[in-house]
Write an enzyme that holds these catalytic residues in place. Structure first.
Site, PDB file in Angstrom:
ATOM      1  N   GLU A 301       0.834  -1.207   0.000  1.00  0.00           N
ATOM      2  CA  GLU A 301       0.000   0.000   0.000  1.00  0.00           C
ATOM      3  C   GLU A 301       0.867   1.255   0.000  1.00  0.00           C
ATOM      4  O   GLU A 301       2.087   1.193   0.151  1.00  0.00           O
ATOM      5  CB  GLU A 301      -0.903   0.030   1.249  1.00  0.00           C
ATOM      6  N   ASN A 432     -10.402   5.341   2.492  1.00  0.00           N
ATOM      7  CA  ASN A 432      -9.281   4.838   1.703  1.00  0.00           C
ATOM      8  C   ASN A 432      -8.587   5.988   0.990  1.00  0.00           C
ATOM      9  O   ASN A 432      -8.353   7.017   1.600  1.00  0.00           O
ATOM     10  CB  ASN A 432      -9.747   3.735   0.745  1.00  0.00           C
ATOM     11  N   ASP A 481      -9.870   1.605  -4.101  1.00  0.00           N
ATOM     12  CA  ASP A 481      -8.853   1.619  -3.053  1.00  0.00           C
ATOM     13  C   ASP A 481      -8.050   2.913  -3.181  1.00  0.00           C
ATOM     14  O   ASP A 481      -8.598   3.996  -3.079  1.00  0.00           O
ATOM     15  CB  ASP A 481      -7.989   0.361  -3.176  1.00  0.00           C
TER      16      ASP A 481
END
Length: 574
Positions: A301, A432, A481
């Site tokens: 991420e 997110n 996301d």
């Protein structure tokens, strides 16, 4: 059968329906309450001859099950035969809702041996027939509540890698149906007539198969056909590839930035020598994901580009790691923690601000030690910060989420230089991706559970106002996301469990879809020379052994080269 079945009392015409795929389509539609007209001349695999027995057997099989079906036999390359088929449906059933052109044949003839009669047979069934059928069906389809047309193309025509010598005539006809689909889909829009195509792979008599196959069964294509023919389908101009119970939809899409026909937004060349010199750039596919590093992150991420060092930072949330991709391609771990590290950003001193569970900390990159912590913002261990970024004023913003779903308890927190926190937006299920517009006046943020990307006005004091829905991502493409913005105001979003990235223009209209070789892209950021590379982190998190065998590269780091570069992210002011 439920009354709500979308096919109950619908009238459907299916060509090439005596055997194989066409018969499977007819059976599936009739089983769901549709009234079907099956058409087949009973030609051989080369499109020659007539055998009425196959059509008679198919009709008998349908009627034996109590289905409402009639049959038609005619040379569909002839306009009059197509008109008669349409009129038969109207005379018998009084309406027409679904037109499926499945009829076709395949045979091989090399280019030097190509015969006019051979070519004309191929074009007759694949070009003339769909045009004449659509012509005479159109006025009736306009009266249907959910008119649908499905044509048939082939991977062997669309993809050079699957083509075979001797398929010139076959490929010409199947590619023509793509063009017919495109034109009819535009013409049908004002009437609500949706026109799509299916590219099926099934073992039928076209393969020389006479027994029921153990794989590539026609009935495994049928669910895709049923969807395209149903009122549930709301798209037009798509090609649905169907094989072995698996489906993928595709279409020819324009590159972003193009102003057709005067500006292709691509490589300039004034003469053939310049074309030759620039050929590698001209043929480059900017949107093919390329693996950058074998990171095998469990939950990769928060990629962040450092222009000063030419390095890319990113985290592995569940492994509690901050990693760095160096200019030489080496990936090294800078920091490890027993906590979950959700997000990070650069500071104006070349350090990193990052999250650990529900706290925020600053990492001295040179010493590789944490030198400042905030207090946790939540006492429960299931809560942690997720994605984050810095605002134009140099403050850090991150979304707090609950890993044990507890409704809309997520919120956006803002942290100043002293790491004191302030909630600036709440009522979210799973906060997110975050990104600011180039002028800093707007902020975009994601709620993954809601499949929503929001846009809000961002005030200099760090407050949000006028929060509106920017885009809702398609349900069939997973959940949104991480995000990144390009210089045209386009927003790129990673679709977790959707195997793709999407790009929306500044107005929230979907312009591009990039298919990924893994199912779980997580976040993205622009970097590289001129900020022209879009780096993409991915995840293995939650995948079972079977899924990992299919997608062994899950968790690796990828990149694409969009034609439009991105904007740099803001740094935290220490």
């Amino acid at each position: 059968m439920p009354i709500t079945d979308p096919f109950k009392n619908k009238v459907a015409i299916i060509t090439g329906a005596a055997q194989g795929l066409g018969l499977a389509y007819a059976m599936a539609l009739a089983e769901r309450g549709a009234r079907v007209v099956i058409s087949d001349l009973g030609t051989d695999r080369a499109g020659q001859g007539e055998d009425p027995s196959a059509l008679a057997q198919a009709l008998a099989a349908l009627q034996a099950k109590g289905y409402n079906a009639i049959a038609h036999a005619g040379q569909l390359e002839d306009e009059r035969a197509c008109q008669q088929l349409i009129e038969l449906a109207i005379e018998q059933f009084g309406a027409l809702d679904i037109l499926i052109h499945n009829a076709g044949w395949v045979d091989y003839q090399g280019i030097e041996a190509q015969e006019e009669a051979f070519l004309q047979r191929a074009l007759g069934i694949s070009v003339h027939a769909p045009v004449w059928l659509a012509k005479h069906a159109w006025k009736y389809l306009k009266h249907s509540a959910a008119p649908r047309v499905v044509l048939t193309t082939s991977d062997r025509a669309m993809y050079q890698r699957y083509s075979q010598p001797g398929l010139v005539a076959y490929s010409a006809g199947k590619m023509a149906q793509v063009g017919i689909m495109n034109a009819l889909s535009m013409e049908g829009m004002e009437h609500g007539i949706l026109v799509n195509a299916i590219s099926p792979v099934a073992k039928t008599r076209m393969w020389g198969v006479t027994q029921a196959p153990e794989e590539l069964k026609p009935e495994w294509v049928t669910p895709g056909l049923l969807y395209l023919a149903s009122s549930l389908c709301r798209d037009t101009g798509y090609i649905l590839r169907a094989s072995n119970g698996q489906f993928t939809a595709t279409r020819f899409t324009e590159n972003s930035g193009v102003s057709y026909p005067r500006d292709l937004a691509r490589v300039q060349a004034g003469n053939f020598k310049e074309v030759a010199e620039r050929w590698s750039r001209i043929k480059e596919c900017h949107y093919v994901p390329v693996k950058v590093a074998n990171t095998r992150a469990d939950l990769g991420e928060s990629p962040v580009w450092d222009a000063r060092s030419g390095a890319l930072y990113f985290v592995d949330i569940t492994d509690g790691r901050i990693n760095r991709l160096n200019p030489d391609g080496e990936v090294e771990s800078l920091y490890e923690s027993a906590a979950r590290i959700g997000a990070l950003a650069l500071t104006d001193q070349g350090n990193l601000i990052f999250t650990e569970d529900s706290s925020v900390a600053i990492l001295d990159v040179n010493a590789r030690k944490v030198r400042q912590y905030s207090v946790p913002v939540h006492p429960r261990s299931t809560y942690r910060f997720n994605d984050g970024a810095c605002d134009p004023q140099g403050r850090f913003v991150s979304g707090l989420m609950d890993e044990a779903p507890s409704g809309k308890t997520g919120a956006l927190f803002r942290f100043d230089a002293e790491l004191s926190d302030q909630v600036i937006h709440d009522g979210m299920a799973l906060p997110n991706g975050l990104a600011w517009s180039e002028d800093g006046k707007s902020v975009f943020f994601v709620d993954s559970v809601a499949r929503a990307i929001y846009r809000a006005e961002y005030l200099p004091e760090g407050r949000l106002t006028e929060v509106t829905l920017f885009a809702e991502t398609p349900a069939e493409l997973g959940r949104p996301d991480g995000i990144a913005l390009d210089r045209e105001g386009g927003l790129w979003v990673c679709q977790f469990n959707g195997s793709c990235l999407l790009r929306y223009d500044r107005h929230g209209h979907l312009t591009d879809q990039v298919v990924m070789p893994v199912t779980r892209p997580t976040s993205c950021c622009f970097g590289g020379e001129g900020m022209t590379t879009l780096y993409i982190t991915t995840a293995r998190f939650g995948m079972n052994a079977v899924e990992l065998r299919h997608y062994p590269d899950a968790g690796d780091l990828y990149a694409i080269r969009p034609e439009i570069g991105g904007i740099a992210r803001h740094a935290f002011k220490e």
